[in-house]
Design a protein around this motif. Structure first.
Motif, PDB file in Angstrom:
ATOM      1  N   LYS A 103       2.579  -2.871  -5.937  1.00  0.00           N
ATOM      2  CA  LYS A 103       1.474  -4.206  -6.253  1.00  0.00           C
ATOM      3  C   LYS A 103       2.060  -5.497  -6.292  1.00  0.00           C
ATOM      4  CE  LYS A 103      -1.999  -1.244  -8.658  1.00  0.00           C
ATOM      5  NZ  LYS A 103      -3.025  -1.278  -9.925  1.00  0.00           N
ATOM      6  N   ALA A 151       0.795  -1.253  -0.036  1.00  0.00           N
ATOM      7  CA  ALA A 151      -0.006  -0.015  -0.073  1.00  0.00           C
ATOM      8  C   ALA A 151       0.608   1.191   0.005  1.00  0.00           C
ATOM      9  CB  ALA A 151      -0.857   0.037   1.435  1.00  0.00           C
ATOM     10  N   GLU A 152       2.088   0.995  -0.103  1.00  0.00           N
ATOM     11  CA  GLU A 152       3.048   2.359   0.034  1.00  0.00           C
ATOM     12  C   GLU A 152       3.423   2.972  -1.351  1.00  0.00           C
ATOM     13  OE1 GLU A 152       6.719   0.954   1.914  1.00  0.00           O
ATOM     14  OE2 GLU A 152       5.736   0.545   3.812  1.00  0.00           O
ATOM     15  N   SER A 153       3.673   4.166  -1.414  1.00  0.00           N
ATOM     16  CA  SER A 153       4.013   4.858  -2.556  1.00  0.00           C
ATOM     17  C   SER A 153       5.548   4.516  -3.008  1.00  0.00           C
ATOM     18  CB  SER A 153       3.933   6.385  -2.466  1.00  0.00           C
ATOM     19  OG  SER A 153       4.995   6.559  -1.252  1.00  0.00           O
ATOM     20  N   THR A 197       2.593   2.969  -6.981  1.00  0.00           N
ATOM     21  CA  THR A 197       2.154   2.271  -5.805  1.00  0.00           C
ATOM     22  C   THR A 197       2.673   0.760  -6.111  1.00  0.00           C
ATOM     23  OG1 THR A 197      -0.118   3.328  -5.937  1.00  0.00           O
ATOM     24  CG2 THR A 197      -0.043   1.349  -4.645  1.00  0.00           C
ATOM     25  N   CYS A 214       9.803  -1.205  -3.333  1.00  0.00           N
ATOM     26  CA  CYS A 214       8.760  -2.368  -2.841  1.00  0.00           C
ATOM     27  C   CYS A 214       9.370  -3.464  -1.992  1.00  0.00           C
ATOM     28  CB  CYS A 214       7.909  -2.475  -4.068  1.00  0.00           C
ATOM     29  SG  CYS A 214       6.963  -1.334  -4.830  1.00  0.00           S
ATOM     30  N   CYS A 233       6.594  -1.881  -8.689  1.00  0.00           N
ATOM     31  CA  CYS A 233       6.026  -0.590  -8.752  1.00  0.00           C
ATOM     32  C   CYS A 233       5.165  -0.335  -9.878  1.00  0.00           C
ATOM     33  CB  CYS A 233       7.233   0.684  -8.657  1.00  0.00           C
ATOM     34  SG  CYS A 233       6.474   2.177  -8.457  1.00  0.00           S
TER      35      CYS A 233
END
Length: 447
Positions: free
Chosen positions: A36, A15-17, A34, A24, A30
């Motif tokens: 995923k 859920a992080e940018s 976001t 990630c 990325c």
């Protein structure tokens, strides 16, 4: 349903940018700023291991009449690095796959000593209303309780269930030994008398009413309890659309946390209460009718009176809350309860499978309404869970038939629950300690 959302508190980097894939967590990439989760293929090493574990755990759990929800949650969270909010719906899909094929395989199975199904549809009908009420209560509690309290409750439940299962397995094992000794003694007497022991069934008077009961029980699906089950299940599904959720509005426009919303909840609970009373009255009436007609009960059959009925209703309610709040199928609590009140292990395992299908399917309906199902990974796990369950049930059934010991299924259940009692709380404690969570107080439901 918020099943284990507050339990493990795994709000991962999904859920992080991000600006690039390296920002990630593992198995995430990325995508437009976001993080995923990666696609199913190609599978990496830990994902292959996780798939194998889903297969093995499903085989063991469903052979014992369980869905294996806590272990499946742990596999998805640790080995696949999934966000809890995504993993939980998939866990229910995995459980439904294993328990669904388990239910199908057990439908044609017959009772070990009587010409009727191995699944007790009457006790299933009795459990259904309190299970569904408990599931609704669990949703509310899941939004209010802090993570530490849910972890503590889960730990206590798993420890108790492991202890209860172990105690019952010893009791059943000893009872089987006593029955074997009795049969051996009868055979020795018959050999000494040089003639076989024969039960004179002609002395048993079968009246037309008793014959009607016996014939109805020979069916794969006895009509009255199946009708009750379908009626209560349909009521639960329909009212879930009436009530709505934060992600799916009520079909009649009722807003959450308004007076109309709480009145509707009270009416729904009252409806389930009426169903519980009606089912209870029917089961008591049916038992008394059998007694009056001279029905030949199995030594493990339950004579339905106040105490076993009260126990089943109370624990059915608790099992529903647990299924919703603590991420395990209702059968995790109800299987030891059924064994405790005297149900035969083979019947308990078959009935437990039907209970898991009930709780998992209701959960999936609610997740589908909220749009929370990850279908590609979910169907992958569903397939391996289904295959593992089919193999596990067939293998354990063969072992039970060979050694004539239903206690084997209870022993498998005890081992599985003991594993859950160690791994799940340990992982939850380590995770919360590493996260340094400040979620220590109760939260408002209508925030």
């Amino acid at each position: 349903m918020r099943i284990i959302v507050l339990l493990l508190i795994l709000v991962l980097a999904s859920a992080e940018s991000c600006q690039k894939d390296e920002d990630c967590a593992k198995y995430y990439f990325c995508n437009v700023g976001t993080c995923k989760h990666k696609h199913l293929f190609p599978l990496e090493g830990m994902e292959i291991l996780g798939t194998v574990l889903v297969f093995v755990c499903s085989a063991l759990a469903n052979a014992a009449g369980q869905g294996g929800g806590p272990l499946m949650s742990l596999i998805l969270l640790v080995l696949f690095n999934y966000d809890t909010y995504v993993a939980l719906p998939m866990v229910q899909l995995i459980i439904l796959g294993g328990s669904g094929i388990g239910f199908i395989l057990r439908v044609p199975m017959r009772h070990p000593t009587r010409p009727r199904p191995v699944i007790d549809y009457y006790i299933l009908a009795l459990f259904t209303p309190p299970l569904l009420v408990g599931a609704s209560i669990g949703v509310i509690l899941g939004l209010i309780f802090p993570a530490w309290l849910i972890l503590a409750l889960l730990t206590l439940v798993l420890i108790y269930i492991t202890y209860a299962s172990a105690t019952v397995s010893v009791k059943i094992f000893r009872k089987e030994n006593a029955e074997r000794a009795k049969v051996a003694e009868q055979n020795l007497i018959a050999e000494d008398e040089d003639k076989p022991t024969i039960v004179d069934e002609s002395s048993i008077e079968i009246t037309p009413d008793l014959k009607k009961i016996i014939d109805s029980e020979k069916r794969w699906f006895p009509l009255v309890p199946i009708f009750i089950f379908i009626l209560v299940y349909s009521f639960a599904v329909f009212t879930s659309f009436l009530r709505g959720s934060s992600n799916h509005p009520s079909i009649i426009g009722v807003t959450q946390c308004t007076p109309a919303y709480w009145i509707m909840n009270l009416l729904i609970f009252a409806g389930f209460g009426v169903f519980t009373i009606l089912v209870t009255c029917y089961i008591v009436y049916n038992t008394r009718k059998k007694i009056n007609l001279g029905y030949n009960f199995d030594s493990y059959d339950i004579i339905w009176k106040c105490r076993p009925l009260t126990v089943c209703i109370i624990f059915g309610l608790l099992a529903g809350i647990g299924a919703s709040l603590l991420s395990f199928g209702g059968a995790l609590i109800l299987a030891p309860v059924m064994l405790k009140i005297g149900l035969r292990p083979e019947v308990s395992a078959g009935t437990s499978t039907a209970i898991i299908v009930l709780t998992a399917s209701i959960s999936i309906i609610q997740y589908a309404i909220a749009g929370k199902l990850e279908m590609v990974y979910g169907l992958w796990f569903f397939g391996f869970s289904l295959l593992g369950s089919a193999i596990g049930i067939s293998v354990v059934k063969g072992i039970v038939n060979k050694f004539k010991r239903g206690s084997i299924m209870v022993i498998v259940l005890t081992i599985l629950m003991g594993l859950c009692a160690i791994l799940i709380p340990a992982y939850g404690i380590v995770d919360m300690a590493s996260k340094g969570t400040t979620d220590i107080g109760f939260r408002p439901y209508c925030s």
